[in-house]
Design a protein around this motif. Structure first.
Motif, mmCIF file in Angstrom:
data_model
loop_
_atom_site.group_PDB
_atom_site.id
_atom_site.type_symbol
_atom_site.label_atom_id
_atom_site.label_comp_id
_atom_site.label_asym_id
_atom_site.label_seq_id
_atom_site.Cartn_x
_atom_site.Cartn_y
_atom_site.Cartn_z
ATOM 1 N N ILE A 186 38.335 122.312 117.661
ATOM 2 C CA ILE A 186 39.216 121.065 117.703
ATOM 3 C C ILE A 186 39.174 120.342 118.919
ATOM 4 C CG2 ILE A 186 41.584 120.015 117.459
ATOM 5 C CD1 ILE A 186 41.774 121.609 114.902
ATOM 6 N N VAL A 240 40.826 117.084 121.179
ATOM 7 C CA VAL A 240 42.280 116.104 121.071
ATOM 8 C C VAL A 240 41.685 115.236 122.200
ATOM 9 C CG1 VAL A 240 44.207 114.903 120.922
ATOM 10 C CG2 VAL A 240 43.590 117.226 119.732
ATOM 11 N N CYS A 241 41.172 113.868 122.082
ATOM 12 C CA CYS A 241 41.100 113.300 123.314
ATOM 13 C C CYS A 241 42.018 112.156 123.239
ATOM 14 C CB CYS A 241 39.493 112.434 123.200
ATOM 15 S SG CYS A 241 39.309 111.435 124.257
ATOM 16 N N ALA A 258 45.067 108.738 120.572
ATOM 17 C CA ALA A 258 44.531 109.993 120.472
ATOM 18 C C ALA A 258 43.723 110.013 119.544
ATOM 19 C CB ALA A 258 45.562 111.139 120.027
ATOM 20 N N THR A 294 40.788 112.584 117.543
ATOM 21 C CA THR A 294 40.598 114.031 117.366
ATOM 22 C C THR A 294 39.285 114.434 116.544
ATOM 23 O OG1 THR A 294 43.076 114.371 116.496
ATOM 24 C CG2 THR A 294 41.480 115.974 115.950
ATOM 25 N N TYR A 295 38.463 115.172 117.308
ATOM 26 C CA TYR A 295 37.250 115.727 116.784
ATOM 27 C C TYR A 295 37.245 117.066 116.242
ATOM 28 C CZ TYR A 295 35.087 111.728 119.662
ATOM 29 O OH TYR A 295 34.764 110.766 120.340
ATOM 30 N N VAL A 296 36.705 117.178 115.041
ATOM 31 C CA VAL A 296 36.510 118.317 114.175
ATOM 32 C C VAL A 296 35.470 118.895 114.018
ATOM 33 C CG1 VAL A 296 37.702 119.902 112.429
ATOM 34 C CG2 VAL A 296 39.008 118.064 113.451
ATOM 35 N N ALA A 302 48.010 120.176 121.750
ATOM 36 C CA ALA A 302 47.708 118.970 120.919
ATOM 37 C C ALA A 302 46.992 119.756 119.866
ATOM 38 C CB ALA A 302 47.399 117.937 121.524
ATOM 39 N N CYS A 303 45.792 120.447 120.206
ATOM 40 C CA CYS A 303 44.921 121.157 119.274
ATOM 41 C C CYS A 303 45.793 122.001 118.456
ATOM 42 C CB CYS A 303 43.851 121.622 119.930
ATOM 43 S SG CYS A 303 42.802 120.811 121.071
ATOM 44 N N LYS A 313 47.375 119.751 115.814
ATOM 45 C CA LYS A 313 46.597 118.785 114.722
ATOM 46 C C LYS A 313 45.693 120.119 113.821
ATOM 47 C CE LYS A 313 45.367 115.568 114.478
ATOM 48 N NZ LYS A 313 45.657 114.432 113.594
ATOM 49 N N GLN A 357 38.423 111.643 113.471
ATOM 50 C CA GLN A 357 39.527 110.582 112.892
ATOM 51 C C GLN A 357 39.766 109.937 114.326
ATOM 52 O OE1 GLN A 357 42.981 112.713 111.663
ATOM 53 N NE2 GLN A 357 44.036 110.788 111.801
#
Length: 359
Positions: free
Chosen positions: A208, A210-211, A221, A223-225, A301-302, A305, A358
């Motif tokens: 995960i 979080v940008c 924000a 989120t890359y998963v 944050a990761c 999430k 997302q």
């Protein structure tokens, strides 16, 4: 009595897991010192006072010490510039613009208390209690070292948090910070699962990121998963490939981003030479900085999430579905997204990776 119970209600102790081991060792050190105090030849008044002081010092380290730390201050124990100064020439940063003329009563109380306990323990050497003296001396020295390490850990944690806040406060339309974390493997779940299906599970690797971007409408924000259907090694090559893929996709979505900073924990895959060399070679000038959190202090944050995604997957399973692999995880998470949320989901054939983004 009823008024006392209203102000100080009874509480039940609960077991906790995944605690910061610096805090755990520090708390155990306080308990060892409490036992040492009971073994000293002290009168009841002195013993009660030492026990009270140890309890106050423990509460101070757990709650107030981190709040009192500042980058530069005239209190030596609270000055991070002084505490993080290296005696060698590599990271030397002297306090040239201020002097340490003041003292913190609580920090002085802790230092004086540890010195007093050490002095009282040394007085036991003359008594004919050799076996007990060796045990007391070992516990005392070990406890004092753990308390000092706990204090150092708090200083380093505050300094790394200050570095993270500095990067976030400097964000503008052209800068972004990406927080990274490998999540604990996800174990497959079924709506109805027998005992034979419970054993021998093979977890799904997922990562995960979080940008955080500061745009015209405020902070945003993304989120890359990254999900992997087959087991992969969480090594430097895989991690660097994920980081480069994140920045590449981010540059496509947000062409105005020209400055990216990374933030991660101290896992070996993040700070390995291979990882740093690969991201430097592939990202080049867009890479601004890479900061690491203090050990045992990397929750962020990761993790939040990841808990949200796990809750959505659990809700999806309770609706009568099975989540057995990475594609099912992607389907479960996509099922929870509403139409108001922008989303982009694609399957990457390279390394059989499934990526879910997302916005």
């Amino acid at each position: 009595m009823y008024r006392i119970m209203q102000v100080c209600p009874a509480s039940v102790q609960k077991s906790m897991e995944g605690l910061d081991y610096f805090v755990v060792e520090g708390g155990r050190a306080i308990e060892d010192l409490l036992w040492v105090v009971t073994q000293l030849r002290l009168c009841k008044a002195e013993m009660d006072q030492m026990i009270k002081d140890l309890s106050e010092c423990k509460q101070y380290l757990k709650h107030d010490f981190k709040i009192h730390l500042e980058e530069k201050t005239d209190i030596k124990d609270h000055c991070m510039t002084f505490s993080l100064n290296d005696k060698d020439l590599h990271f030397r940063n002297e306090c040239c613009d201020h002097q340490h003329l003041s003292g913190c009563p609580k920090c002085l109380q802790l230092s004086d208390l540890l010195d007093e306990i050490k002095r009282r323990v040394q007085l036991l050497e003359t008594e004919n209690i050799e076996d007990l003296y060796d045990e007391i001396l070992f516990k005392t020295s070990n406890a004092i070292d753990n308390i000092v390490e706990w204090k150092k850990h708090i200083v380093r944690s505050k300094n790394q948090l200050r570095a993270k806040n500095h990067v976030i406060s400097s964000l503008d339309g052209s800068k972004a910070i990406v927080m990274l974390d490998w999540v604990v493997k996800f174990l497959p779940r079924k709506f109805r699962q027998g005992q034979t299906d419970w054993f021998g599970k093979r977890g799904v690797n997922w990562h995960i990121a979080v940008c955080l971007i500061n745009g015209e409408s405020g902070f945003q924000a993304m989120t890359y998963v990254h999900l992997f259907p087959s087991p992969v090694a969480q090594d430097g090559f895989t991690t660097a490939s994920i980081l480069c893929d994140i920045v590449s996709d981010l540059s496509t979505l947000k062409p105005e981003i020209t400055d990216v900073s990374f933030w991660s924990d101290n896992a070996g895959c993040y700070k390995s030479t291979l990882t740093l060399a690969m991201i430097y070679a592939n990202l080049g000038p867009i890479l601004s900085s890479y900061n690491f959190s203090e050990a045992q202090d990397g929750k962020g944050a990761c993790d939040r999430k990841a808990s949200h995604i796990k809750a959505e997957i659990k809700r999806y399973v309770n609706e009568g579905h099975n989540v057995l692999d990475a594609n099912d995880m992607k389907k479960a998470y996509s099922h929870s997204l509403t139409s108001e949320v922008q989303r982009k989901i694609r399957v990457k054939k390279k390394k059989e990776a499934v990526k879910c983004l997302q916005l």
